[in-house]
Design a protein around this motif. Structure first.
Motif, mmCIF file in Angstrom:
data_model
loop_
_atom_site.group_PDB
_atom_site.id
_atom_site.type_symbol
_atom_site.label_atom_id
_atom_site.label_comp_id
_atom_site.label_asym_id
_atom_site.label_seq_id
_atom_site.Cartn_x
_atom_site.Cartn_y
_atom_site.Cartn_z
ATOM 1 N N GLN A 505 32.764 -9.834 -7.937
ATOM 2 C CA GLN A 505 33.201 -8.154 -6.493
ATOM 3 C C GLN A 505 32.467 -8.554 -5.010
ATOM 4 N N GLU A 626 38.571 -3.658 -3.612
ATOM 5 C CA GLU A 626 36.820 -3.216 -4.401
ATOM 6 C C GLU A 626 37.043 -3.279 -6.336
ATOM 7 N N GLU A 627 38.187 -4.104 -6.732
ATOM 8 C CA GLU A 627 37.245 -4.343 -8.172
ATOM 9 C C GLU A 627 37.129 -5.487 -8.894
#
Length: 797
Positions: A505, A626-627
Motif C-alpha cells: 500500500q 489509496e487501495e
C-alpha cells in the motif's frame, strides 16, 4: 496492557552500502541488532502488566517416585497467594501434551518420572511470595527404582515408565521402554564384510548437552473478556504450542491467542512447552495476568536437552581405500517423555553413514524412555551424535590404511546423484570433496603463538590460559578434519508448510510492504531475510514486519534450518501473487496507453513499474492509489515419505547441507588441558541470502560444536539427578575459549529451493565437534571415544 519491544512490528530500511534496496544477497543491518547489543531490547522476561501476579512451579526432588499425597493448605494460607493448583485442579479432560506423543503430564499425577518434574503451581502478588508458598506445599513421595541406562531400561524386570502406552510407534518396538526404533538395511553387509581387507570397530559416547540459550523460559498470560487468554511467549513454534495448549485449557484454539515476544535464543530447547500452560492455567483461575520467569537453575529442568548417546560402529574398506560396508547401532537416551525422540531417531539413523558412498549398510537407531531429564530437539538433531562416531571411524580407517585422512574421505565422498543409505538420491550439489579440499588449503595458523616477544610464554594463549598452569612444557599441537551431512526442513512425510500474508500500500506517498507470518525470530535473523525478499520481489524500499502471532497461519518451527527455506519461500510466493495483482491493476488502469503493459516481462523496481528493458511505465503509488493489494497463502516444499519401518528405505528428506572443518588445537599432555587455536570451516549454502548473517550462523554453530567437544555436559548421576544445573558448573565457551573461525562459503544453487538456498545453521555444529576431537587425538595419541573430553581422559595412564 502487556507490552514489550521485540524484533517485529518494526519498519526496516536498507543500511547504507548494502545495495540499492538491501535485497537478496545484501547484508542489511538487523532491525533488532542495535537494541540487543546496547541492552535495550526487551525479551519476554521483561514484560510487565500493571496488575499481574507471579507464577512459580514446585518441582520433584526425585527422579522416579510415587506421589502418596499433596497438601497445599499451608501454601494457601500465605499472605499474597491467589491460587495453588495441582493435577486435580486441571480444567479439561486432556491433561497431557507432547510434540508427537501426548505422554507429558501438565502436572505430575500418581508419580514423577524425572528430577525436576512439575508437581504444583502457585500464583502470588510477588515472585518471592510465590516461591515461599511453593516451598510450603507438602508432597509425600515413595521412591521407585530408577531407569537410567539401556541395561536398566531393557533388562529383565525393568520398570515400565509408561505402562499401557498406545501410540503409532508402540507396535514397531521390541520393548515398551523404547520410544522409537528405526532400522536401515541396504545391500548385503555380510558379503561386503567378506570383501573388506580392513575392518575397524569403535564404541563412542556423547554426553547430554544443554541448549544454553540466553533468555530463560518466560511469558505472560492475560485472561480475556471472552473467557479465553492472550499469551505473550518466547517460543520456536507458535502454532504447535497452540495445538497443545488449547485442549488442556478446555478452550477452542481461537480463544487462545499467542504473540511472540523477544526470544533470547532457542537451538531446539523451546520446541517443547515449558511454562506456557502453567501461566495460562493460573491466569484463568485467578482472573489476573500471570507472569512466569524461570531462573537459570530452574531453566535446566524446564526444557529438553540434546540426547546423550552410545554408538557402536563397524566400517570396512579395501586396501585401496574404498568403503565396503557399515554396521552401526545408535542408542539415544530420550529421558522421561517422548518429546521429539521419534524424529531424532529417524535423523540419526538416516545420517549414520555420513556423507560417504557405501552400498551395504546395517543401521539401527533407537531412543529409550529413562528417568533421566527429557531430551528432544537441539541444533543438529541426531546427526551430531552420528557424525562424532562416523568421523572417528574414518580417521581409524585412514590410519589402518596409512592414508591421509582427508584423501581417504575424498576418495569415498558422495557427490550429486549418490544414494543415501535410505536409497534416496542426493539430487542437488553435494560438494563434499571440494569442501575438504578448500578447508585443507586454508593457511594454517602460526606455530607457538604463545611465545612472547622476549622469548618467554604468553600464558593467555596457552592451554589453561590465565590460570597460569603451564609455560609451554608438554604442549603439543594437533590438526584434525571432519565433514558432516545434515538434512534441511521437516522430513518423513510431515506436512511441512509456512504461511505468509503480504500487503502492499501507499503510506506518505511511498509504497510500503507489510509482511505478516508466524515465524519465530529466535536470533537467526529471519525478519531481516523476510524484508530482503519483499524488497527484491516488490521493488520497494520500506518493509514493515508484523509481529508474529497466531492470527495468521502457521509458519512451522524455527528449527531444522528451515525458516529461510520455508517462510522465506512463502514470503517469496505471496509477494509474487501481490506483484501479479499490482500489474493486473496497472494493466486495467494504463494498459491501453502503452503496449508494454501487455508483455510478461514487467518488473517492480524502486517503487516503479518498469519493462525488462528498463522503461518506466508508472509509479507504484499511481498504480496502487489509496487501495491496498494483499495476498495470503501457504507454501510447501516437495513431498517426503516416512522411512520404511523394516528397511528404512524412502525419500525422507527435502534437502541436504554439508560443512567441513579443520581444527588446530594445542594440548597440555601433562595436565590434560586443551586450547582450540583455530576452527576453519568450508560450507555450501546454496545462496547466501544475507552473507553477513550466514557467516554468523556458521560461527555460532561451530562454537556450539566446540562446546560439546571440550566442555559442555549436563552431569546426571546414577540416581538420575542433575548435578550441575547452573552456568557455574555447566560450562559454555566464552570469548576466551572461542578460536579464530575463518569461513569459506560456497554457493552451489539447489534448483529445488527458493533462490537456490540451502539451510546453513546446523551443518557446522556437526563437523566442528569431531574435527576438534581428531586434532586432540593427533596431539595425544589417545583414542578418546567420548565427548566432551575431560583432562582425566587425556592424562590417564
Amino acid at each position: 496492557m502487556a507490552s514489550a519491544t521485540g524484533p517485529t512490528g518494526t519498519s526496516t530500511r536498507p543500511n547504507q552500502g548494502a545495495g540499492t534496496r538491501a535485497g537478496v544477497g545484501d547484508s542489511p543491518l538487523r532491525p533488532d541488532g542495535t537494541l540487543k547489543v546496547t541492552g535495550e531490547f526487551a525479551y519476554s522476561s521483561d514484560m510487565w502488566h500493571e496488575d499481574m501476579l507471579w507464577g512459580c512451579t514446585l518441582r520433584s526432588p526425585h527422579a522416579h517416585a510415587g506421589i502418596v499425597s499433596i497438601d497445599v493448605s499451608e501454601a494457601l494460607k500465605q499472605a499474597g497467594v491467589h491460587a495453588v493448583l495441582t493435577y486435580d485442579d486441571l480444567p479439561a479432560e486432556m491433561k497431557n501434551y507432547g510434540l508427537e506423543i501426548q505422554d507429558t503430564p501438565v502436572l505430575a499425577h500418581g508419580r514423577v518420572r524425572h528430577h525436576g518434574e512439575p508437581v504444583a503451581l502457585v500464583a502470588a502478588d510477588h515472585p518471592e511470595t510465590a516461591r515461599r508458598a511453593a516451598a510450603k506445599i507438602r508432597v509425600e513421595y515413595e521412591e521407585l527404582p530408577v531407569v537410567h541406562d539401556e541395561a536398566s531400561a531393557l533388562g529383565e524386570g525393568a520398570p515400565l515408565l509408561h505402562p499401557g502406552r498406545d501410540d503409532d510407534h508402540a507396535p514397531h518396538v521390541p520393548h515398551p521402554n523404547i520410544v522409537h526404533r528405526q532400522p536401515i538395511v541396504r545391500g548385503d553387509v555380510e558379503a561386503a564384510a567378506g570383501r573388506a581387507e580392513v575392518i575397524v570397530t569403535g564404541e563412542y559416547e556423547v554426553g547430554m548437552q544443554d541448549q544454553a540459550f540466553l533468555g530463560p523460559e518466560s511469558g505472560l498470560a492475560v485472561p480475556a473478556e471472552d473467557g479465553g487468554v492472550d499469551l505473550y511467549i518466547a517460543t520456536q513454534w507458535l502454532h504447535s504450542d497452540l495445538r497443545q495448549i488449547a485442549p488442556v485449557l478446555g478452550l477452542p484454539e481461537e480463544k487462545v491467542r499467542m504473540t511472540l515476544s523477544g526470544v533470547g535464543g532457542a537451538f531446539g530447547g523451546r520446541e517443547d512447552l515449558s511454562m506456557q500452560i502453567h501461566a495460562c492455567l493460573l491466569a484463568l483461575r485467578t482472573g489476573k495476568p500471570v507472569k512466569i520467569v524461570y531462573n537459570r537453575f530452574e531453566s535446566f529442568f524446564g526444557h529438553v536437552h540434546r540426547h546423550p548417546a552410545t554408538l557402536w560402529y563397524e566400517h570396512g574398506a579395501t586396501r585401496d581405500g574404498k568403503l565396503t560396508h557399515i554396521r552401526c547401532r545408535i542408542v539415544l537416551d530420550g529421558g522421561a517423555y517422548a518429546s521429539a525422540s521419534p524424529a531424532v531417531v529417524g535423523n540419526a539413523s538416516s545420517h549414520a553413514a555420513g556423507p560417504y558412498v557405501v552400498d551395504d549398510v546395517e543401521i539401527e537407531a533407537l531412543a529409550l524412555y529413562t528417568n533421566n531429564p527429557p531430551c528432544g530437539a537441539m541444533r543438529g538433531f541426531g546427526a551430531v551424535q552420528a557424525c562424532f562416531a562416523y568421523e572417528a571411524q574414518m580417521d581409524k580407517l585412514a590410519a589402518e590404511l596409512d592414508m591421509d585422512p582427508v584423501d581417504f574421505r575424498q576418495r569415498n565422498a558422495m557427490s550429486r546423484g549418490s544414494l543415501m543409505p535410505t536409497g534416496q538420491p542426493v539430487d542437488s550439489p553435494a560438494p563434499v570433496a571440494e569442501l575438504l579440499r578448500r578447508v585443507k588449503a586454508m593457511p594454517l595458523p602460526m606455530e607457538a603463538q604463545w611465545e612472547s616477544a622476549d622469548g618467554g610464554a604468553d600464558v593467555r594463549a596457552l592451554p589453561g590460559g590465565l590460570s597460569n598452569t603451564t609455560h609451554g612444557e608438554g604442549v603439543v599441537r594437533g590438526v584434525g578434519y571432519a565433514v558432516g551431512i545434515k538434512n534441511v526442513c521437516f522430513s518423513e512425510g510431515f506436512d511441512d508448510y509456512s504461511t505468509a500474508r503480504v500487503r502492499l500500500q501507499v503510506a506518505g506517498g511511498e509504497p510500503v510492504a507489510l509482511v505478516h507470518t508466524a515465524m519465530a525470530e529466535v536470533g537467526q535473523g529471519g525478519i531481516t531475510v523476510q524484508a530482503q525478499i519483499a524488497r527484491t520481489e516488490l521493488g520497494v524500499t520500506q518493509v514493515t514486519i508484523h509481529p508474529a502471532d497466531t492470527q495468521v497461519g502457521s509458519a512451522g518451527s524455527t528449527s531444522a534450518s528451515r525458516q529461510t527455506y520455508m517462510t522465506g519461500g512463502a514470503v517469496k510466493h505471496v509477494c509474487e501473487l501481490v506483484r501479479e495483482k499490482v500489474l493486473q491493476r496497472g494493466r486495467e488502469l494504463f494498459g491501453t496507453h502503452h503496449p508494454a503493459w501487455a508483455t510478461a516481462g514487467l518488473l517492480l523496481e524502486g517503487g516503479k513499474v518498469v519493462t525488462d528493458g528498463g522503461e518506466v511505465l508508472a509509479s507504484l503509488a499511481d498504480v496502487l492509489g489509496e487501495e491496498a493489494v494483499e495476498a495470503e497463502d501457504e507454501w510447501r516444499h516437495r513431498t517426503t515419505v516416512p522411512f520404511d519401518l523394516e528397511t528404512g528405505q524412502g525419500f525422507g528428506h527435502v534437502q541436504y547441507s554439508f560443512a567441513a572443518h579443520r581444527a588446530v588445537v594445542e594440548v597440555d599432555t601433562e595436565l590434560g588441558l586443551v586450547k582450540v587455536v583455530e576452527l576453519a570451516c568450508a560450507q555450501d549454502v546454496g545462496k547466501a541470502m544475507n552473507p553477513q548473517a550466514v557467516v554468523g550462523q556458521i560461527h555460532g554453530g561451530t562454537t556450539q560444536g566446540l562446546g560439546l567437544a571440550v566442555m559442555e555436559e549436563i552431569v546426571v548421576d546414577p540416581a538420575a539427578k542433575v548435578r550441575n544445573p547452573s552456568f557455574t558448573d555447566y560450562l559454555i565457551p566464552t570469548i576466551a575459549d572461542t578460536p579464530t573461525i575463518p569461513v569459506d562459503v560456497l554457493e552451489l544453487a539447489d534448483e529445488h529451493a527458493p533462490y537456490g538456498l540451502r539451510g546453513a545453521g546446523e551443518a557446522p555444529t556437526l563437523s566442528s565437534t569431531p574435527a576438534v576431537m581428531a586434532a586432540v587425538r593427533a596431539a595425544t595419541g589417545r583414542a578418546l571415544p567420548r565427548v566432551p573430553v575431560r583432562p582425566e581422559h587425556i592424562v590417564q595412564v
